[in-house]
Design a protein around this motif. Structure first.
Motif, PDB file in Angstrom:
ATOM      1  N   ALA A   1      42.268 -28.506 120.733  1.00  0.00           N
ATOM      2  CA  ALA A   1      42.499 -29.942 120.935  1.00  0.00           C
ATOM      3  C   ALA A   1      42.745 -30.241 122.411  1.00  0.00           C
ATOM      4  N   PHE A   2      43.517 -29.381 123.065  1.00  0.00           N
ATOM      5  CA  PHE A   2      43.768 -29.549 124.498  1.00  0.00           C
ATOM      6  C   PHE A   2      42.470 -29.596 125.287  1.00  0.00           C
ATOM      7  N   TYR A   3      41.614 -28.612 125.004  1.00  0.00           N
ATOM      8  CA  TYR A   3      40.407 -28.449 125.808  1.00  0.00           C
ATOM      9  C   TYR A   3      39.331 -29.445 125.423  1.00  0.00           C
ATOM     10  N   MET A   4      39.238 -29.731 124.132  1.00  0.00           N
ATOM     11  CA  MET A   4      38.002 -30.346 123.650  1.00  0.00           C
ATOM     12  C   MET A   4      38.159 -31.750 123.085  1.00  0.00           C
ATOM     13  N   HIS A   5      39.379 -32.191 122.759  1.00  0.00           N
ATOM     14  CA  HIS A   5      39.494 -33.439 122.025  1.00  0.00           C
ATOM     15  C   HIS A   5      40.128 -34.551 122.864  1.00  0.00           C
TER      16      HIS A   5
ATOM     17  N   ILE B   1      35.221 -14.989 126.875  1.00  0.00           N
ATOM     18  CA  ILE B   1      35.092 -15.983 125.801  1.00  0.00           C
ATOM     19  C   ILE B   1      35.092 -17.349 126.472  1.00  0.00           C
ATOM     20  N   TYR B   2      34.100 -18.173 126.188  1.00  0.00           N
ATOM     21  CA  TYR B   2      34.022 -19.474 126.853  1.00  0.00           C
ATOM     22  C   TYR B   2      33.376 -20.503 125.934  1.00  0.00           C
ATOM     23  N   PHE B   3      33.416 -21.750 126.353  1.00  0.00           N
ATOM     24  CA  PHE B   3      32.728 -22.793 125.594  1.00  0.00           C
ATOM     25  C   PHE B   3      32.155 -23.810 126.563  1.00  0.00           C
ATOM     26  N   SER B   4      31.205 -24.592 126.084  1.00  0.00           N
ATOM     27  CA  SER B   4      30.674 -25.696 126.886  1.00  0.00           C
ATOM     28  C   SER B   4      31.315 -26.975 126.403  1.00  0.00           C
ATOM     29  N   ASP B   5      31.861 -27.747 127.326  1.00  0.00           N
ATOM     30  CA  ASP B   5      32.488 -29.007 126.906  1.00  0.00           C
ATOM     31  C   ASP B   5      31.413 -30.084 126.693  1.00  0.00           C
ATOM     32  N   GLU B   6      31.857 -31.293 126.364  1.00  0.00           N
ATOM     33  CA  GLU B   6      30.891 -32.338 125.984  1.00  0.00           C
ATOM     34  C   GLU B   6      29.923 -32.691 127.122  1.00  0.00           C
ATOM     35  N   ARG B   7      30.319 -32.378 128.390  1.00  0.00           N
ATOM     36  CA  ARG B   7      29.405 -32.634 129.506  1.00  0.00           C
ATOM     37  C   ARG B   7      28.547 -31.414 129.842  1.00  0.00           C
TER      38      ARG B   7
END
Lengths: 208, 208
Positions: free
Chosen positions: B154-158, A70-76
């Motif tokens: 929130a930790f990871y993304m905000h 399970i993963y996500f792409s951050d704002e960059r």
């Protein structure tokens, strides 16, 4: 993979799920027959995307064999690994699933995987039909609550070394199955930092 | 506080809990009478410790009025605020409670508070006695799972600004009720950083 092998894996997956349920609640033979008629399992080759970020996650996946990430792409646009899902555990974005909202996560097969799929309709029918269906739901939710709780405590309270050790306990054998940059990303440290941790531990325990 | 005032607050607390339960499941008059016979509420003056770090958390607290804070001391003895518990919400270390293990957290009253106390024995008897007891347990656990999930995201993304805004939505009016260094600690930023965030927002929206 041959059709026969897949069939064996699928049946084995259903048995594994049965064993898991029994760890939580009692279930009669009739109830289990009902479950079997509901569950279906699927084979996903390595690299298959089971969920794309921003999509609603409308399924719960039970991993009978294989490994999901399970993963996500951050704002960059950088990929961050949130969780590894090994055999006999569930993978989903539970909030997206329950609230029918877009998921912040993606789910991908890191290995060829056999997965039992649970839909909303199936889950609701289990809650209503099984004598201890709601209890099963509560107990499994509690376990996943604990998992998140550990994750948060690790953020606040644990050093990278402690997080690395905890990871090896939570996911035995993971280090040999997964590219090291996924591990580093999961621990929220650089690959160089990860190498240093492994080196430090090896020096302390050369035969470990 | 006078005895009569406390009595009113306590009754009001029971009613509030009733309303909360109804948001999750249906409950008959007889079932509610049974609950009332089980629940007891207590008055805790400001600064009372309801749980000490390293103690087993053997109760769930429902806050009928007042405000609690969940926090921990890190390895350097510095206090970190983990969560604020406002009226109509629950406060506990759920993992410590369910697993009967020492808690990593402390719980303290930040204001004079009226709290309904739920013990293990009460919770088990609710699960067994109420027709939808298990369902109620599952749904509440799900909601607290969501809360942890938001915290992790929130930790990871905000950014700190996003976390500050989310806090004001989650805890309306909190800024006026709580010392600012608790708020900064909750957001995991310095008090100076918090002042800067407030100033930035005020400049953007002078009447806000």
């Amino acid at each position: 993979m041959k059709a026969k092998e897949i069939e064996i894996l699928k049946n084995n997956g259903i048995d594994t799920l049965y064993q898991l349920i029994l760890r939580y609640v009692a279930i009669s033979d009739d109830e289990w027959k009902y479950c079997q008629s509901k569950f279906s399992s699927s084979y996903f080759p390595k690299k298959t995307m089971l969920l794309d970020q921003n999509q609603v996650c409308d399924k719960i996946f039970f991993i009978a064999s294989g490994l999901l990430r399970i993963y996500f792409s951050d704002e960059r646009g950088e990929e961050k690994t949130f969780h590894f899902c090994m055999e006999n555990t569930f993978a989903t974005d539970y909030e997206s699933f329950l609230k029918n909202i877009p998921s912040n996560f993606s789910i991908q097969a890191l290995e060829n995987s056999v997965v039992i799929i649970v839909t909303h309709e199936m889950l609701q029918s289990l809650y209503v039909t099984l004598r201890d269906g709601e209890k099963l739901g509560r107990l499994i939710t509690e376990d996943y609550f604990f998992m998140l709780n550990e994750k948060i405590k690790a953020f606040y309270m644990h050093s990278p070394m402690e997080r690395y050790k905890a990871m090896n306990i939570q996911f035995p054998g993971l280090m040999q199955r997964v590219p090291q940059y996924y591990i580093a990303s999961y621990l929220n440290i650089s690959p160089v930092h990860l190498s240093r941790l492994k080196y430090t531990l090896k020096k302390k325990n050369p035969n470990g």
